[in-house]
Design a protein around this motif. Sequence first.
Motif, PDB file in Angstrom:
ATOM      1  N   ALA A 147       0.843  -1.214   0.000  1.00  0.00           N
ATOM      2  CA  ALA A 147       0.000   0.000   0.000  1.00  0.00           C
ATOM      3  C   ALA A 147       0.870   1.253   0.000  1.00  0.00           C
ATOM      4  CB  ALA A 147      -0.920  -0.013   1.219  1.00  0.00           C
ATOM      5  N   GLU A 148       1.954   1.215   0.821  1.00  0.00           N
ATOM      6  CA  GLU A 148       2.847   2.375   0.864  1.00  0.00           C
ATOM      7  C   GLU A 148       3.535   2.584  -0.479  1.00  0.00           C
ATOM      8  OE1 GLU A 148       4.852   5.639   2.543  1.00  0.00           O
ATOM      9  OE2 GLU A 148       3.068   4.501   3.117  1.00  0.00           O
ATOM     10  N   LEU A 149       3.943   1.478  -1.101  1.00  0.00           N
ATOM     11  CA  LEU A 149       4.576   1.578  -2.419  1.00  0.00           C
ATOM     12  C   LEU A 149       3.610   2.148  -3.440  1.00  0.00           C
ATOM     13  CD1 LEU A 149       6.999   1.021  -4.222  1.00  0.00           C
ATOM     14  CD2 LEU A 149       6.149  -1.318  -4.548  1.00  0.00           C
ATOM     15  N   GLU A 150       2.352   1.667  -3.371  1.00  0.00           N
ATOM     16  CA  GLU A 150       1.349   2.186  -4.309  1.00  0.00           C
ATOM     17  C   GLU A 150       1.105   3.677  -4.066  1.00  0.00           C
ATOM     18  OE1 GLU A 150      -1.183   2.178  -7.471  1.00  0.00           O
ATOM     19  OE2 GLU A 150       0.198   0.594  -6.794  1.00  0.00           O
ATOM     20  N   ARG A 151       1.070   4.040  -2.767  1.00  0.00           N
ATOM     21  CA  ARG A 151       0.875   5.460  -2.454  1.00  0.00           C
ATOM     22  C   ARG A 151       2.032   6.308  -2.970  1.00  0.00           C
ATOM     23  NH1 ARG A 151       2.491   9.010   1.154  1.00  0.00           N
ATOM     24  NH2 ARG A 151       3.844   7.495   2.182  1.00  0.00           N
ATOM     25  N   LEU A 152       3.259   5.779  -2.767  1.00  0.00           N
ATOM     26  CA  LEU A 152       4.423   6.519  -3.249  1.00  0.00           C
ATOM     27  C   LEU A 152       4.415   6.642  -4.767  1.00  0.00           C
ATOM     28  CD1 LEU A 152       7.204   5.019  -0.940  1.00  0.00           C
ATOM     29  CD2 LEU A 152       6.172   7.290  -0.817  1.00  0.00           C
ATOM     30  N   ARG A 153       3.980   5.548  -5.450  1.00  0.00           N
ATOM     31  CA  ARG A 153       3.893   5.635  -6.911  1.00  0.00           C
ATOM     32  C   ARG A 153       2.894   6.713  -7.336  1.00  0.00           C
ATOM     33  NH1 ARG A 153       3.728  -0.886  -8.296  1.00  0.00           N
ATOM     34  NH2 ARG A 153       5.997  -1.246  -8.053  1.00  0.00           N
ATOM     35  N   ARG A 154       1.751   6.734  -6.627  1.00  0.00           N
ATOM     36  CA  ARG A 154       0.769   7.771  -6.972  1.00  0.00           C
ATOM     37  C   ARG A 154       1.341   9.154  -6.722  1.00  0.00           C
ATOM     38  NH1 ARG A 154      -2.770   4.258  -4.249  1.00  0.00           N
ATOM     39  NH2 ARG A 154      -2.745   5.633  -2.410  1.00  0.00           N
ATOM     40  N   GLU A 155       2.036   9.305  -5.575  1.00  0.00           N
ATOM     41  CA  GLU A 155       2.605  10.624  -5.273  1.00  0.00           C
ATOM     42  C   GLU A 155       3.651  11.003  -6.321  1.00  0.00           C
ATOM     43  OE1 GLU A 155       4.122  10.549  -1.346  1.00  0.00           O
ATOM     44  OE2 GLU A 155       2.136  10.529  -0.387  1.00  0.00           O
ATOM     45  N   VAL A 156       4.474  10.031  -6.757  1.00  0.00           N
ATOM     46  CA  VAL A 156       5.478  10.332  -7.789  1.00  0.00           C
ATOM     47  C   VAL A 156       4.795  10.743  -9.091  1.00  0.00           C
ATOM     48  CG1 VAL A 156       7.264   9.287  -9.249  1.00  0.00           C
ATOM     49  CG2 VAL A 156       7.282   8.884  -6.789  1.00  0.00           C
ATOM     50  N   ALA A 157       3.723  10.001  -9.458  1.00  0.00           N
ATOM     51  CA  ALA A 157       3.000  10.355 -10.689  1.00  0.00           C
ATOM     52  C   ALA A 157       2.399  11.752 -10.573  1.00  0.00           C
ATOM     53  CB  ALA A 157       1.918   9.317 -10.960  1.00  0.00           C
ATOM     54  N   GLU A 158       1.804  12.031  -9.368  1.00  0.00           N
ATOM     55  CA  GLU A 158       1.228  13.372  -9.178  1.00  0.00           C
ATOM     56  C   GLU A 158       2.318  14.430  -9.220  1.00  0.00           C
ATOM     57  OE1 GLU A 158      -0.794  13.099  -5.508  1.00  0.00           O
ATOM     58  OE2 GLU A 158      -2.448  11.856  -6.270  1.00  0.00           O
ATOM     59  N   ALA A 159       3.494  14.125  -8.606  1.00  0.00           N
ATOM     60  CA  ALA A 159       4.589  15.100  -8.622  1.00  0.00           C
ATOM     61  C   ALA A 159       5.079  15.347 -10.035  1.00  0.00           C
ATOM     62  CB  ALA A 159       5.741  14.601  -7.726  1.00  0.00           C
ATOM     63  N   ARG A 160       5.162  14.257 -10.825  1.00  0.00           N
ATOM     64  CA  ARG A 160       5.566  14.436 -12.225  1.00  0.00           C
ATOM     65  C   ARG A 160       4.558  15.281 -12.984  1.00  0.00           C
ATOM     66  NH1 ARG A 160       7.437   8.193 -13.654  1.00  0.00           N
ATOM     67  NH2 ARG A 160       9.490   8.285 -12.573  1.00  0.00           N
TER      68      ARG A 160
END
Length: 453
Positions: A152-165
Motif C-alpha cells: 500500500a505504501e509503495l502504491e501510495r508513493l507511486r501515486r505521489e510520484v506520478a502526481e509530482a511528475r
Amino acid sequence: MVEASSGAEPAGAADGSAEELDRPLPEGVRRRVIAIVSDGFGGLTVAELPAQLRQYARFTPSRRLKFAGNAMATALEAEPLFRQRIAERLREAQPELVRALEAGSPPPAADPLDVAAAAYVLRPTGWVKLVTAAGEEAQRADAERADEETKAELERLRREVAEARERARAENERLRTDLESAKKEAESLQRKLRSALSDVKRGEAALRKAVAETESVRAESQTQLSAADSETRRLKARLGEAEAALEASRKAVREGRSIEDMRVRLLLDTMLESAQGLRRELALPPVSLHPAETVDAVEPGRMTPKDIAARALSESDPAILDQLLTLPQAHLVVDGYNVTKTGYPTMPLEKQRLRLLGSLSALAAQTGAEVTCVFDGAELAAPVLLAPPRGVRVLFSKPGVTADELIRQLVRAEPPGRPVTVVSTDREVADGVARAGARPVASAVLLKRLSRS
C-alpha cells in the motif's frame, strides 16, 4: 517477557506441565495471557493472591494491565497454585474453549492467540506446540500485514510520484508560458525605451531652445527694468515736490484754524466762569440723589433669596430655582446623592454621579451661576477618577465627615449677604443652612428644572 520454567511442576505430570518452551513466549500470546490473568485476578481474594500481587488487589482491570502486567506474568509462571486458580476462572469464563483444549482439538474458528494463551494457562498435553504454532501464525500474520502495508505504501508513493511528475510538467508548462510572456514584455519595454530616448532627445533640444529664448527675454527685461528705474526716480522727485506743497497748505490751514479755536475757547471759559458764579450766588448743594431713585422698587443688585421666597410661587415650582439663580453672584450647592437617590435610585452610583453632573453642567452654562456638587465620600470603595464637567465644582467629603457637614461648611464659608441656594430633601440640612442664611430647595424641584433642559 514470560518464559517457561522447568521447575514449576513435577516432571512427567499427566497434564503436560513437564513440557517446556524453547523460546520466549510470543508477544501476542503474552498479552493475551496477561489479559486472562487480569480478568481472573478480580475473582480471587487477597489471601489467594501471591504476595507480590496483593498490592494490586484494589486496582481496576485497566490499571492492572498497565502497572502489574510483568508482575502477573512472573507470578503465573512461578506460582503453580496461582496458575491453577487462574485456570479455574478461565474454565468458568470460557468453558467451551477449555473443554476443546483439554480434549486435544481446539476450535478451528478460534483465534490462534486466544487458543495459545488458554493453553499456556491450562497446560494441557501439547500446549507447547499450540503456543509455538500461535507465535508462528502471529509472525506470519504480521509479515502478511507488513507486506500489505508495504505494498500500500509503495502504491501510495507511486501515486505521489506520478502526481509530482504531473505537477512538475504543469509547472514547466506554466514557466514556459511565463517565459514567453516575459520575452514579449521585454521586447515591448525595449520599444518603449527607444521611444522614450527619442522623446528625451527632442526634449533636450526644446530645452536648449527655451534656454536661449529665456536669455533673450532676460536681456530685454534688464533693459526695461533700467528704464523703469529711471521713471521711478523721476516720479519720486515729483512726489516729493507734491508732498512739500501739501505740507505748506496744511500749515496755512492750521494757522487759520488756531485763531478760530482761540475765540471759541475764550467764549467757553466765560460761560463756565459765569455758571460757577451763579452756583456760588445761589449756594446750591452738590447733587447726590436722582429723580429715578425716588421710585419704590427692588434693584437687581439688592435682591435676596428672601425677596424671591416672598413672591407668589409654590415651593415645588422649578421657576423659583430660576429666580434664585438669576441673583448676582448666586451660588448653587447640591447634595449629590440626595438628588440622585430621589430621581434615579436604581442606577449604579457611578452612573448616578455622571448623569447629575452632566445636567448641572448644562444648568451652569444656562444661568452663569457658581455650582458646587457634594457627594458623601463614605460610600466610595476606592478613589474616584472623575473629570469634573465644565462649570461644576465636585467635592467628596473626607473620612469621618458627612456630606451634610461639608455642605454646612460651604455655606458658613460664604460672606454674609451672598445669595446661596442649597438643594437637599434632608430636613436637618435644610434647617441648618437656613439658619446660616442660605435658601434651601427640595431635590424634586431641581430634578423638575433639570428635566426641562
